[in-house]
Structures are given as C-alpha cells and as structure tokens.
Scaffold this motif. Structure first.
Motif, PDB file in Angstrom:
ATOM      1  N   VAL A  69       0.862  -1.182   0.000  1.00 31.23           N
ATOM      2  CA  VAL A  69       0.000   0.000   0.000  1.00 31.23           C
ATOM      3  C   VAL A  69       0.899   1.233   0.000  1.00 31.23           C
ATOM      4  CG1 VAL A  69      -1.873  -1.167   1.236  1.00 31.23           C
ATOM      5  CG2 VAL A  69      -0.147   0.119   2.528  1.00 31.23           C
ATOM      6  N   THR A  70       0.332   2.328  -0.443  1.00 38.65           N
ATOM      7  CA  THR A  70       1.059   3.591  -0.358  1.00 38.65           C
ATOM      8  C   THR A  70       1.062   4.063   1.093  1.00 38.65           C
ATOM      9  OG1 THR A  70       0.401   4.183  -2.607  1.00 38.65           O
ATOM     10  CG2 THR A  70       1.160   5.970  -1.181  1.00 38.65           C
ATOM     11  N   ALA A  71       2.235   4.353   1.620  1.00 37.90           N
ATOM     12  CA  ALA A  71       2.343   4.716   3.029  1.00 37.90           C
ATOM     13  C   ALA A  71       1.682   6.061   3.297  1.00 37.90           C
ATOM     14  CB  ALA A  71       3.812   4.776   3.437  1.00 37.90           C
ATOM     15  N   PRO A  72       0.679   6.108   4.193  1.00 36.88           N
ATOM     16  CA  PRO A  72       0.165   7.407   4.631  1.00 36.88           C
ATOM     17  C   PRO A  72       1.287   8.222   5.276  1.00 36.88           C
ATOM     18  CG  PRO A  72      -1.247   5.605   5.355  1.00 36.88           C
ATOM     19  CD  PRO A  72       0.014   4.981   4.850  1.00 36.88           C
ATOM     20  N   PRO A  73       1.206   9.546   5.246  1.00 34.62           N
ATOM     21  CA  PRO A  73       2.301  10.371   5.782  1.00 34.62           C
ATOM     22  C   PRO A  73       2.714   9.991   7.210  1.00 34.62           C
ATOM     23  CG  PRO A  73       0.775  11.742   4.580  1.00 34.62           C
ATOM     24  CD  PRO A  73       0.155  10.383   4.624  1.00 34.62           C
ATOM     25  N   ALA A  74       1.745   9.720   8.083  1.00 32.69           N
ATOM     26  CA  ALA A  74       2.089   9.397   9.470  1.00 32.69           C
ATOM     27  C   ALA A  74       2.850   8.079   9.549  1.00 32.69           C
ATOM     28  CB  ALA A  74       0.819   9.324  10.319  1.00 32.69           C
ATOM     29  N   VAL A  75       2.459   7.097   8.726  1.00 29.96           N
ATOM     30  CA  VAL A  75       3.155   5.811   8.706  1.00 29.96           C
ATOM     31  C   VAL A  75       4.551   5.982   8.126  1.00 29.96           C
ATOM     32  CG1 VAL A  75       3.157   3.484   7.706  1.00 29.96           C
ATOM     33  CG2 VAL A  75       1.033   4.467   8.605  1.00 29.96           C
ATOM     34  N   ALA A  76       4.653   6.715   7.028  1.00 25.91           N
ATOM     35  CA  ALA A  76       5.953   6.952   6.408  1.00 25.91           C
ATOM     36  C   ALA A  76       6.909   7.628   7.388  1.00 25.91           C
ATOM     37  CB  ALA A  76       5.786   7.807   5.150  1.00 25.91           C
ATOM     38  N   GLN A 102      10.037   7.461   2.527  1.00 27.01           N
ATOM     39  CA  GLN A 102       9.539   8.629   1.818  1.00 27.01           C
ATOM     40  C   GLN A 102       8.009   8.607   1.758  1.00 27.01           C
ATOM     41  OE1 GLN A 102      11.303  11.287   0.693  1.00 27.01           O
ATOM     42  NE2 GLN A 102      13.044  10.299   1.712  1.00 27.01           N
ATOM     43  N   PRO A 103       7.353   9.761   1.956  1.00 30.49           N
ATOM     44  CA  PRO A 103       5.887   9.807   1.811  1.00 30.49           C
ATOM     45  C   PRO A 103       5.472   9.305   0.435  1.00 30.49           C
ATOM     46  CG  PRO A 103       6.695  11.838   2.802  1.00 30.49           C
ATOM     47  CD  PRO A 103       7.914  11.068   2.363  1.00 30.49           C
ATOM     48  N   GLY A 104       4.452   8.461   0.421  1.00 29.43           N
ATOM     49  CA  GLY A 104       3.982   7.907  -0.831  1.00 29.43           C
ATOM     50  C   GLY A 104       4.706   6.659  -1.268  1.00 29.43           C
ATOM     51  N   GLN A 105       5.759   6.277  -0.557  1.00 31.11           N
ATOM     52  CA  GLN A 105       6.486   5.057  -0.921  1.00 31.11           C
ATOM     53  C   GLN A 105       5.667   3.831  -0.537  1.00 31.11           C
ATOM     54  OE1 GLN A 105      10.436   4.889   0.690  1.00 31.11           O
ATOM     55  NE2 GLN A 105      10.841   2.798  -0.028  1.00 31.11           N
ATOM     56  N   PRO A 106       5.685   2.789  -1.365  1.00 33.16           N
ATOM     57  CA  PRO A 106       4.949   1.574  -1.004  1.00 33.16           C
ATOM     58  C   PRO A 106       5.561   0.895   0.223  1.00 33.16           C
ATOM     59  CG  PRO A 106       5.462   1.612  -3.349  1.00 33.16           C
ATOM     60  CD  PRO A 106       6.268   2.706  -2.714  1.00 33.16           C
ATOM     61  N   VAL A 107       4.696   0.428   1.103  1.00 38.09           N
ATOM     62  CA  VAL A 107       5.105  -0.386   2.247  1.00 38.09           C
ATOM     63  C   VAL A 107       4.223  -1.632   2.249  1.00 38.09           C
ATOM     64  CG1 VAL A 107       5.923   1.562   3.641  1.00 38.09           C
ATOM     65  CG2 VAL A 107       3.526   0.840   3.808  1.00 38.09           C
TER      66      VAL A 107
END
Length: 245
Positions: free
Chosen positions: A110-117, A123-128
């Motif tokens: 999933v695309t990492a939400p800003p708080a998770v990133a 990086q914000p938006g990076q897949p995790v």
C-alpha cells in the motif's frame, strides 16, 4: 503515632475495592477450585456479606465468574497475560496456553500514509507492506493486528507462511538482524461494530488498543502495528523500575 479515623464509605466504593483485589487474584490463579464462601470472603476483607455480594456482582457482570446456589462461585473465564517489559510476538507470549494461528485477511503493498511513512522513516507515498491478521488461540479470536512493514523487509516477510509464524520471528529471519526495542502506546477503546463482529464480542465491548513501533537492533524502524486485543481475555503485565534521580 496518630491512627487516622476511619472514613465512612458507601458500600459501592467498598465493593469496588474488594472486586479489584479479587479480580487480580483470579487472574493470578488463586481460585482454581472456585472462590470461598461469602462469609469467609467477608472475614478476609473485613466487610459485610452484602459488600461481598456487591463485589461478586461486579465480577459477574464482567463475565469473570458464575454463581449458583449449589455450585458456589466459579471462574467463568480467565485472561491471558501479555507482557509489557519484553519484546515478544503473540505466539511467543502465549507459549504453553494453546496453539496460536493467524487468519491472514490482507498482505499487500500500500502507499504509506504520511504518518506511517514518518514513523517508518520512508519517503511519503512510498509503497510499504501492509498485513492484517485475525489472531486465534486455538478457536478463540484474541486480537486483530494491522501491521505496516518497511518495503524490502516487508516483501520478504510476506513471502513466508504468515498463518503460523509471528512476524517478529520472520523479520529476524529475513533481515539477519535481531529486533532491538519498541515504543508503544496503550489505550482502552470501545469495539466498533466491524471489529466486534470479527473478534466475536458485543458492539462497544472494551478493547485494548496497542500501537507499537519496533526497531531492529541498529535502531532502524521496521514494524508499525495497530493491535486491537480483547479486553475480556488479555491483561497487560510488566515490571517497572523507578529510576534514580
């Protein structure tokens, strides 16, 4: 030494005091054969039998005990201790209590939400990697775990058998490093309708909500979890040491 005068307290306050002591004694296994008779409990706590009855009513309303005219007061269900002072997965924590298995409900990037990133230092938006598991002890659903893993390690973890393994053990296996430490927050929340149905508890029943960020031994964040645990079946326990000032 002056002895303080006793303060008159309502029965409900005294019953709550008794219930708190009995609850933890039950969890510690003090009454495997059932609780003593009301008269004995009243003598032990220096209160009236009516106060004992009120305390036992509190514990019965929690589903902890059952009462009957011929069987006395018996333990209805026990809680499982989950330590707060050791970094263990659920399977490690409940060793000896039964088989821990996982129903994997999701395992996907999933695309990492800003708080998770931010927490995982990506990086914000990076897949995790996102993994959701419903965790059972034998046939009892105990917790609903939502886990975010850093990309490289998460991909390797997801390639393994998630139904029968703790993610902690898999992280150490695929990374070649030991887990080091974790920061956590624990709070009580009411179960929303979906979580309640999943965990087989009533709507609004108490859940223990654990947010835990776990790091590798080198300090790198690797695992961010949001864990809903059944408040009626799990007790958090730990040992605390007062620091020297």
């Amino acid at each position: 030494m002056t002895v303080p005068l006793p303060i008159h307290r309502p029965r409900a306050d005294r019953a709550r005091q008794v219930a708190d002591v009995l609850r933890q004694a039950i969890h510690a296994g003090a009454y495997d054969e059932g609780l003593p008779a009301e008269q004995q409990l009243a003598a032990e706590f220096f209160v009236s039998r009516n106060t004992i009855r009120a305390a036992l009513a509190v514990l019965k309303s929690e589903g902890l005990i059952d009462r009957g005219p011929k069987v006395g007061t018996q333990i209805a269900q026990r809680k499982y201790a989950h330590g707060l002072d050791r970094l263990l997965g659920l399977k490690e924590t409940l060793t000896g209590h039964g088989e821990v298995r996982n129903e994997v409900r999701a395992a996907t990037q999933v695309t990492a939400p800003p708080a998770v990133a931010h927490r995982l230092r990506v990086q914000p938006g990076q897949p995790v990697m996102f993994i959701e598991r419903l965790r059972y002890l034998d046939e009892l659903p105990l917790s609903l775990d939502l886990t975010y893993l850093t990309p490289h390690i998460g991909d390797l973890v997801a390639a393994h058998q998630l139904e029968t393994h703790d993610i902690f053990a898999l992280i150490e296996q695929v990374s070649g490093q030991r887990l080091g430490a974790a920061t956590l927050a624990l709070e009580a929340i009411p179960a929303d309708a979906h979580s309640a149905a999943t965990l087989q508890i009533p709507d609004g029943a108490p859940l223990l909500m654990l947010e835990r960020l776990t790091r590798l031994d080198d300090g790198q964040p690797v695992d961010l979890e949001y864990i809903r645990m059944r408040g009626d079946r799990i007790t958090m326990r730990g040992n605390l040491i007062r620091s020297k000032q």
